[in-house]
Scaffold this motif. Structure first.
Motif, short mmCIF file in Angstrom:
data_model
loop_
_atom_site.label_atom_id
_atom_site.label_comp_id
_atom_site.label_asym_id
_atom_site.label_seq_id
_atom_site.Cartn_x
_atom_site.Cartn_y
_atom_site.Cartn_z
N ARG A 47 8.44 -5.17 -9.94
CA ARG A 47 9.03 -6.92 -9.62
C ARG A 47 8.30 -7.74 -8.66
NH1 ARG A 47 14.63 -3.98 -6.82
NH2 ARG A 47 15.76 -3.55 -9.15
N LEU A 48 7.89 -7.23 -7.62
CA LEU A 48 6.20 -7.21 -7.07
C LEU A 48 5.23 -8.26 -8.40
CD1 LEU A 48 4.43 -8.02 -4.06
CD2 LEU A 48 4.11 -6.64 -4.38
N LYS A 90 4.17 -3.78 -16.10
CA LYS A 90 4.28 -3.12 -17.36
C LYS A 90 3.99 -1.11 -17.08
CE LYS A 90 3.81 -1.68 -22.22
NZ LYS A 90 2.96 -2.16 -23.39
N GLU A 91 2.99 -1.49 -16.85
CA GLU A 91 2.72 0.69 -15.91
C GLU A 91 3.54 0.09 -15.31
OE1 GLU A 91 -1.56 0.23 -15.19
OE2 GLU A 91 -1.57 -0.39 -17.66
N TRP A 92 3.84 0.14 -14.08
CA TRP A 92 4.86 0.19 -13.18
C TRP A 92 6.57 0.26 -13.74
CZ3 TRP A 92 2.31 1.87 -9.21
CH2 TRP A 92 1.84 2.01 -8.57
N ALA A 93 6.59 -0.42 -14.30
CA ALA A 93 8.01 -0.30 -14.94
C ALA A 93 7.98 0.79 -15.71
CB ALA A 93 8.73 -1.44 -16.73
N GLU A 94 6.95 1.54 -16.79
CA GLU A 94 6.83 3.02 -17.43
C GLU A 94 6.81 3.90 -16.61
OE1 GLU A 94 3.75 2.25 -19.61
OE2 GLU A 94 4.68 1.79 -21.00
N ILE A 95 5.77 3.46 -15.01
CA ILE A 95 6.36 5.10 -13.93
C ILE A 95 7.69 5.28 -13.98
CG2 ILE A 95 5.39 5.18 -12.28
CD1 ILE A 95 3.04 4.03 -12.63
N ALA A 96 8.61 3.81 -13.34
CA ALA A 96 10.18 4.33 -12.67
C ALA A 96 10.45 4.91 -14.13
CB ALA A 96 10.48 2.57 -12.70
N GLY A 97 10.89 4.85 -15.03
CA GLY A 97 11.69 5.08 -16.18
C GLY A 97 12.62 3.80 -16.63
N MET A 98 11.97 2.26 -16.17
CA MET A 98 13.19 2.03 -16.59
C MET A 98 13.33 1.29 -18.05
SD MET A 98 11.93 -1.49 -13.88
CE MET A 98 12.16 -2.23 -13.62
N LEU A 130 1.09 -1.07 0.58
CA LEU A 130 -0.40 0.24 -0.33
C LEU A 130 0.73 1.59 -0.39
CD1 LEU A 130 -3.10 1.34 0.39
CD2 LEU A 130 -2.25 1.54 3.12
N ARG A 131 1.75 1.52 1.25
CA ARG A 131 2.54 2.33 0.93
C ARG A 131 3.86 2.91 -0.54
NH1 ARG A 131 2.17 5.02 5.68
NH2 ARG A 131 1.49 4.20 7.62
N LEU A 132 3.62 1.37 -0.96
CA LEU A 132 5.26 1.48 -2.19
C LEU A 132 3.96 2.16 -2.86
CD1 LEU A 132 6.52 -1.57 -1.92
CD2 LEU A 132 8.08 0.50 -1.99
N LYS A 133 2.37 1.83 -3.22
CA LYS A 133 2.27 2.20 -3.99
C LYS A 133 1.75 4.40 -4.09
CE LYS A 133 -0.71 -1.75 -5.01
NZ LYS A 133 -2.48 -2.41 -5.05
N ARG A 134 1.47 4.20 -2.58
CA ARG A 134 1.48 5.90 -2.29
C ARG A 134 2.85 6.32 -3.35
NH1 ARG A 134 0.47 10.11 -3.17
NH2 ARG A 134 0.28 11.38 -1.62
N ALA A 135 3.94 6.00 -2.66
CA ALA A 135 5.41 6.40 -3.51
C ALA A 135 5.06 6.46 -4.31
CB ALA A 135 6.35 5.70 -2.06
N ALA A 136 4.82 5.35 -5.19
CA ALA A 136 4.92 5.46 -6.53
C ALA A 136 4.47 6.53 -7.05
CB ALA A 136 4.84 4.52 -6.97
N GLN A 137 3.09 6.93 -6.64
CA GLN A 137 1.60 8.22 -7.36
C GLN A 137 2.61 8.81 -6.68
OE1 GLN A 137 -1.62 6.87 -5.09
NE2 GLN A 137 -2.04 5.26 -5.83
N GLY A 138 3.54 8.86 -5.57
CA GLY A 138 3.85 10.54 -5.51
C GLY A 138 4.95 10.79 -6.37
N GLY A 139 5.32 10.31 -7.10
CA GLY A 139 6.60 10.42 -7.72
C GLY A 139 7.81 9.20 -7.90
N GLU A 140 8.01 8.71 -6.71
CA GLU A 140 9.31 8.04 -6.20
C GLU A 140 9.32 6.62 -6.62
OE1 GLU A 140 12.41 7.14 -4.67
OE2 GLU A 140 11.70 8.17 -3.46
N ARG A 141 10.82 7.17 -7.92
CA ARG A 141 11.36 5.71 -8.40
C ARG A 141 10.97 3.85 -8.20
NH1 ARG A 141 15.46 3.54 -10.50
NH2 ARG A 141 15.45 2.94 -12.58
N LYS A 142 11.90 4.59 -6.84
CA LYS A 142 12.44 2.68 -6.21
C LYS A 142 11.21 2.19 -5.94
CE LYS A 142 15.37 4.69 -3.53
NZ LYS A 142 15.58 6.45 -3.95
N ALA A 143 10.12 3.27 -5.76
CA ALA A 143 8.81 2.08 -5.25
C ALA A 143 8.43 1.72 -6.25
CB ALA A 143 7.65 3.22 -4.29
N ALA A 144 8.14 2.55 -7.60
CA ALA A 144 7.11 2.03 -8.62
C ALA A 144 8.61 0.34 -9.29
CB ALA A 144 6.91 2.64 -9.69
N VAL A 145 9.69 0.64 -8.97
CA VAL A 145 10.57 -0.88 -9.43
C VAL A 145 10.76 -1.72 -8.94
CG1 VAL A 145 12.82 -1.24 -9.66
CG2 VAL A 145 12.38 0.66 -10.32
#
Length: 393
Positions: free
Chosen positions: A337-338, A361-369, A318-333
């Protein structure tokens, strides 16, 4: 603040600067032409690399330099960060560079909360967190000495923190959709322990639901969010987990800092991995439960610890999703993987595997991988000027 507000502020600034010559600075402040925070924000926007217009840059620097002569801390810190991160501007012979260095040092000597917080960022070293912690403690002392002088203007927070994304929902009600569907398909939902876990999980998630509706509070000083995250990580690295979690919960749940959510998720995953290793060893290895997360535990037997481990993983996701939504790239990474890991779980239908594949695929795009470093523009290279740098975990 609208574009029209910016134009009106800049026009008023130019008129005052030209008309009143040597007395224009004090006259502008005394006659209250416009809020200082608005003028600062306009100057900040004009030096942003997105514009790349020399005339804009010159005017923005003029505004920020003028505010620094009036000892306006946000302007001093912005100019200092600018010179520190633009190598070609760090000319020891430059009078402006030496002037800003002096102003910044004066803020440090006074124990200014924002300046000390930024100094902790500059000196951040995961191997020696006590150095940063020393300046973080000075920042809190500086705030406590005179809290009245740190009244935070929303525009200043937006500028110094690089802009805050609109608060997004935690997705609490849907976060475990696929997990619930898998349990139903495998017939596990009728088992007593699964039902007990479902009730326990609902209890824990209800604690987080109010965060969807409650807006993040204004920080006590501009960089309080950065202060909480850095102090939490420093304490965690020094193995003061309970104090670290307390700071990170303030950063995440009160200030809505994406780095706070990410750091909390990392600590929760560590706790879950510790339990998992203990279970796999059949209890032969010692298990020391963290006092910071005692509300997750209902006992020390295998069943209770298994339940706690699942709750840790649920809230961490849950918190990783919130962090990714806020722009934390490592959370999206981590989320990418999850999702890939879940694709290989037994008992999944074709639809579920495709859903996890799409999510990965969508999380990878958000992370800019997969993005080539050669494609990164100047804005990304100079991002530390306009947003908080991410600490190393």
């Amino acid at each position: 603040m609208t574009a029209q507000d910016c134009i009106e502020t800049l026009l008023a600034y130019m008129c005052v600067a030209v008309k009143h010559e040597s007395t224009w600075k004090t006259r502008m402040m005394r006659e209250d032409y416009f809020p200082v925070s608005r003028l600062y924000y306009c100057g900040f926007l004009l030096i942003h690399p997105h514009f790349e217009v020399p005339a804009f840059w010159q005017m923005g620097m003029h505004i920020l330099h003028m505010l620094s002569t009036l000892n306006y801390p946000p302007a001093i810190l912005t100019l200092y960060r600018y010179f520190q991160h633009i190598a070609r501007r760090r000319d020891p012979k430059s009078e402006t560079y030496r002037y800003i260095q002096t102003k910044y040092q004066e803020l440090l000597n006074k124990g200014d909360a924002n300046a000390c917080t930024w100094k902790a960022v500059e000196l951040w070293d995961p191997k020696r967190p006590e150095i940063a912690l020393m300046y973080l403690n000075k920042a809190m002392d500086g705030y406590k000495r005179s809290p009245g002088r740190y009244k935070v203007e929303p525009l200043v927070v937006d500028a110094l923190e690089g802009g805050k994304s609109e608060r997004l929902p935690f997705l609490v009600r849907t976060m475990s959709f696929f997990s619930d569907m898998k349990e139903m398909m495998l017939g596990l939902v009728v088992r007593k322990e699964t039902s007990a876990y479902a009730l326990r999980r609902q209890e824990m998630l209800q604690r987080l639901l109010p965060l969807d509706k409650r807006p993040a509070r204004m920080p006590l000083w501009t960089w309080e969010g950065m202060y909480r995250v850095r102090k939490g990580m420093a304490l965690a690295m020094m193995e003061h987990t309970s104090a670290a979690v307390e700071e990170l919960r303030i950063a995440a749940d009160e200030l809505d800092q994406e780095q706070g959510h990410y750091a909390l998720a990392v600590l929760m995953q560590f706790e879950a991995e510790k339990i998992d290793d203990w279970i796999k060893s059949d209890g032969e290895d010692g298990l020391e439960l963290s006092n910071a997360f005692m509300d997750f535990y209902k006992g020390e037997d295998v069943e209770a610890l298994t339940e706690a481990m699942r709750l840790f993983n649920e809230e961490a996701e849950l918190r990783l999703k919130r962090a990714a939504q806020g722009g934390e790239r490592k959370a999206a990474v981590k989320l990418e993987r999850l999702c890939k890991t879940r694709m290989d779980e037994p008992g999944l239908s074709k639809m579920e595997r495709e859903a996890y594949k799409l999510a990965a695929k969508e999380w990878a795009e958000i992370a800019g991988m997969g993005e080539s470093d050669s494609l990164r523009d100047e804005t990304q290279n100079t991002r530390p000027i306009f947003a908080d740098p991410k600490p190393e975990y």
